[in-house]
Design a protein around this motif. Structure first.
Motif, PDB file in Angstrom:
ATOM      1  N   ASP A  43      10.696  -0.381  13.898  1.00 42.41           N
ATOM      2  CA  ASP A  43      12.002  -0.093  14.574  1.00 42.41           C
ATOM      3  C   ASP A  43      11.006   1.070  15.265  1.00 42.41           C
ATOM      4  O   ASP A  43      10.876   2.029  16.765  1.00 42.41           O
ATOM      5  N   LEU A  44       9.192   1.808  14.560  1.00 40.20           N
ATOM      6  CA  LEU A  44       8.902   2.709  15.015  1.00 40.20           C
ATOM      7  C   LEU A  44       7.693   2.317  16.899  1.00 40.20           C
ATOM      8  O   LEU A  44       7.957   0.826  16.746  1.00 40.20           O
ATOM      9  N   HIS A  87       0.812  -1.414  -0.170  1.00 37.86           N
ATOM     10  CA  HIS A  87      -0.004   0.205  -0.039  1.00 37.86           C
ATOM     11  C   HIS A  87       1.006   1.304   0.426  1.00 37.86           C
ATOM     12  O   HIS A  87       2.116   1.001   0.734  1.00 37.86           O
ATOM     13  N   ASN A 137       7.078  -4.152   7.603  1.00 39.81           N
ATOM     14  CA  ASN A 137       8.045  -2.670   7.344  1.00 39.81           C
ATOM     15  C   ASN A 137       7.821  -2.263   8.992  1.00 39.81           C
ATOM     16  O   ASN A 137       6.646  -2.529   9.453  1.00 39.81           O
ATOM     17  N   SER A 183       9.850   2.458  -1.589  1.00 41.27           N
ATOM     18  CA  SER A 183      10.661   2.707  -1.934  1.00 41.27           C
ATOM     19  C   SER A 183      11.979   2.998  -0.709  1.00 41.27           C
ATOM     20  O   SER A 183      12.953   2.974  -1.515  1.00 41.27           O
ATOM     21  N   ASP A 243       2.835   4.292   0.783  1.00 42.35           N
ATOM     22  CA  ASP A 243       3.948   4.730   1.617  1.00 42.35           C
ATOM     23  C   ASP A 243       4.114   3.902   2.898  1.00 42.35           C
ATOM     24  O   ASP A 243       4.450   3.575   3.944  1.00 42.35           O
ATOM     25  N   LYS A 301      14.176   1.595   7.233  1.00 46.14           N
ATOM     26  CA  LYS A 301      14.693   2.957   7.282  1.00 46.14           C
ATOM     27  C   LYS A 301      16.254   3.041   8.051  1.00 46.14           C
ATOM     28  O   LYS A 301      17.239   3.484   7.801  1.00 46.14           O
ATOM     29  N   SER A 315      13.040  -3.100   8.972  1.00 42.72           N
ATOM     30  CA  SER A 315      13.222  -2.321   8.863  1.00 42.72           C
ATOM     31  C   SER A 315      13.634  -1.245   7.670  1.00 42.72           C
ATOM     32  O   SER A 315      15.253  -0.993   7.866  1.00 42.72           O
TER      33      SER A 315
END
Ligand code: GTP
Length: 598
Positions: A136-137, A14, A133, A20, A16, A166, A164
């Protein structure tokens, strides 16, 4: 490499959820770009993609990876767009894959596009590996995400990778999963060449660059290739892999994804879905190719400067190489001269095409108001499909008109329920059903006229839900409607390119808005200009541009003639973006403002 050491996969998600970002990490891990050349959103190379922060084009990148088993693999990551308007791009990309990573944001869970994409992946029989994904949040709810993967997607949530994108945590496991869980492509490098064109683009120096997936056979420099659909033949100058930049190789073999350069200057020789083979030892069967794109919105395009028509033709042909979903045919307008009637997969697609034509080919365009396809039954019983207001028959000859409807699914936090209901009702929607997905997330279903959705619906929805709304739709047949043709007259003259087909209930509002927009955009001239909206012979709105002529040279008093000349030249340049309609100059911006005043 051996075909057993190739993997072709894409990442689906989905919007966001971090597609990427994860792609960037994988590219870094494979070390195909130096740190100095690395930038975020590596695969979104077009300016529009970077500016808007969305993926429009599907792209392939070949990542070399030495796995834990000591073998070197070539992993082809095929990046895909997320917006519904580009699902044609996605379906073609998936046809080149054996596997897909399904990315789920640990704090958002499964969303509308996650489901839509997984269905696409299943249609192509891909091996789907779930990846959670953003672990880490602080708001990550990994167990909850696993349950959703189990229940909503029917995959094994416990086996989902946890990463993650990020921080890079767990990302290497993605490569290992590609190697160990996804099948390698099948094919025989010694068989006659069978390569499927899934995309292409035009390079001013090298001609058309063809993007292929090799299913069987081998291709190398010097080979004489032939396109099955038209038998045109070329000599191969270069083959290679996509590694952000093109990487020339000695040959491409069965299972690989790469490019062919063969000095192809005739744009029409190359078409998406065609099969490339060798002239000497051709394959017998073409590849199945792709289904045809299904445009839903139509609009005509005219060059602002009429003598740019030939350039527009060439630009459209070149753009079509890189956008297989674009369709166009010749069109003409009394007010604007020659142009093209184009079909798009949605309004965002239309905007992107217009922007790419202006940026990549430097052509200023005038677009007519977008329209869906109406089904019109004449009094004599004949039925026709019409998307162009210019072809709308005399109302006296019409028995009934039907318009396309969609079934929309909107997922939102339940606090926005009232606001969303309101937006849908304003757009002639009918609520059909709703259901709680979790204790505070709700899925609402509506039947909506497609014509309402192609305007600013999506933006309105995003704004009333502060970005939390997800929207997905499918076309769901035609329903009877009350349609009128709205015309606009400038200085008493009907401007055919401004005509629109609209629902009767919306006609007066639409006419008023458009007249206001036109008044603001049309510069004052030496005489008074009436701007009128009309249905048949009946005027339903009116605005006036009062007379005045701006003398730009008045400002530079004194005799500085060169300065005067410069100013006059500047004014002339501005005029290039104007269109003479009868005695009135209408700027390009006026046409665009009306297009958006829906
Ligand atoms: P589209 O290209 O628009 O479809 O979006 P996308 O799915 O590619 O998402 P993108 O990678 O642009 O990530 C969306 C946002 O999530 C960005 O702000 C990222 O920085 C952020 N993000 C991605 N992965 C992670 C992650 O693992 N942890 C955290 N905290 N944020 C992440």
């Amino acid at each position: 490499v051996k075909i057993e050491n190739i993997r072709n996969f894409s990442i689906i998600a989905h919007i966001d959820h971090g597609k990427s970002t994860l792609s960037d990490r994988l590219i870094q891990l494979a070390e195909i770009v130096s740190d100095r050349d690395f930038k975020d959103q590596m695969l979104d190379s077009m300016d529009i993609e970077r500016e808007r922060g969305i993926t429009i084009k599907s792209q392939t990148v070949t990542l070399p990876y030495t796995a834990a088993d000591g073998e070197t693999y070539l992993l082809n990551l095929i990046d895909t767009p997320g917006h519904v308007d580009f699902s044609y791009e996605v379906s073609r990309a998936l046809a080149s894959c054996e596997g897909a990573f399904l990315l789920v944001d640990a704090s958002q869970g499964v969303e509308a596009q996650t489901l839509a994409n997984i269905y696409l992946a299943m249609e192509h029989d891909l091996e789907i590996v779930p990846v959670i994904n953003k672990i880490d949040l602080p708001s990550a709810e990994i167990e909850w995400a696993k349950d959703q993967i189990d229940e909503d997607l029917g995959l094994d949530g416990d086996s989902a990778l946890q990463v993650s994108a990020k921080t890079g945590q767990g990302v290497e496991a993605v490569f290992e999963a590609a190697v160990n869980l996804m099948p390698s492509p099948e094919g025989d490098s010694n068989a006659p060449l069978q390569a499927l064109i899934f995309d292409s683009h035009y390079d001013p120096y090298r001609g058309t660059i063809v993007h292929v997936r090799i299913f069987h056979g081998t291709i190398k420099k010097g080979d004489k290739i032939s396109f099955l659909s038209n038998n045109s033949q070329y000599k191969v100058e270069e083959v290679g892999l996509f590694q952000i930049v093109r990487k020339p190789m000695d040959k491409l073999e069965a299972g690989q994804v790469g490019y062919i350069i063969a000095g192809i200057k005739t744009i029409r020789d190359v078409s998406c879905g065609d099969t490339v083979t060798l002239a000497e030892n051709p394959c017998v069967q073409p590849m199945p190719g792709f289904r045809e794109p299904n445009p839903v919105v139509f609009s005509s395009m005219y060059p602002v400067a009429s003598d740019d028509y030939a350039e527009l033709t060439e630009a459209l042909e070149k753009l079509k190489l890189n956008d297989a979903s674009l369709i166009f045919e010749k069109d003409a307008s009394a007010a604007l001269g020659f142009g093209y009637r184009c079909g798009f997969l949605g309004l965002l697609h239309l905007e992107v095409v217009q922007e790419r034509l202006e940026r990549e080919y430097d052509i200023s365009l005038i677009l007519t108001s977008p329209s869906v396809q109406y089904e019109i039954t004449r009094s004599d019983g004949t039925v026709e499909i019409i998307d162009n207001p210019a072809l709308y028959p005399d109302p006296m000859e019409i028995e009934k008109t039907r318009e396309p409807f969609i079934k929309a699914a909107i997922i939102i936090p339940d606090r926005y329920m009232g606001a969303v209901m309101q937006v849908c009702l304003e757009h002639r929607g009918v609520s059909t059903n709703y259901q709680y997905l979790t204790s505070n997330r709700i899925e609402m279903k509506f039947d909506l006229p497609l014509a309402e959705v192609v305007y600013e619906f999506y933006d309105r929805l995003k704004s009333v839900t502060q970005g939390y709304g997800s929207f997905d739709y499918e076309i769901a047949g035609y329903q009877e409607t009350d349609l009128v043709k709205l015309d606009f007259l400038v200085n008493g003259e009907r401007v055919d390119a401004l005509s629109q087909l609209v629902h009767r209930d919306k006609a007066v509002d639409r006419a008023r808005n458009a007249c206001k927009q036109l008044r603001e955009e049309i510069p004052r001239q030496m005489f008074k200009i009436a701007i009128q909206g009309a249905i048949g012979g009946k005027i339903i709105s009116r605005e006036t541009v009062s007379a005045y002529r701006k003398d730009v040279t008045a400002k530079c008093y004194g005799g500085d003639i060169s300065r005067k000349r410069k100013l006059l030249e500047k004014q002339k340049k501005g005029k290039k973006r104007m269109k003479m309609v009868g005695a009135v100059e209408i700027p390009q911006s006026a046409f665009l403002s009306v297009l958006k005043s829906g």
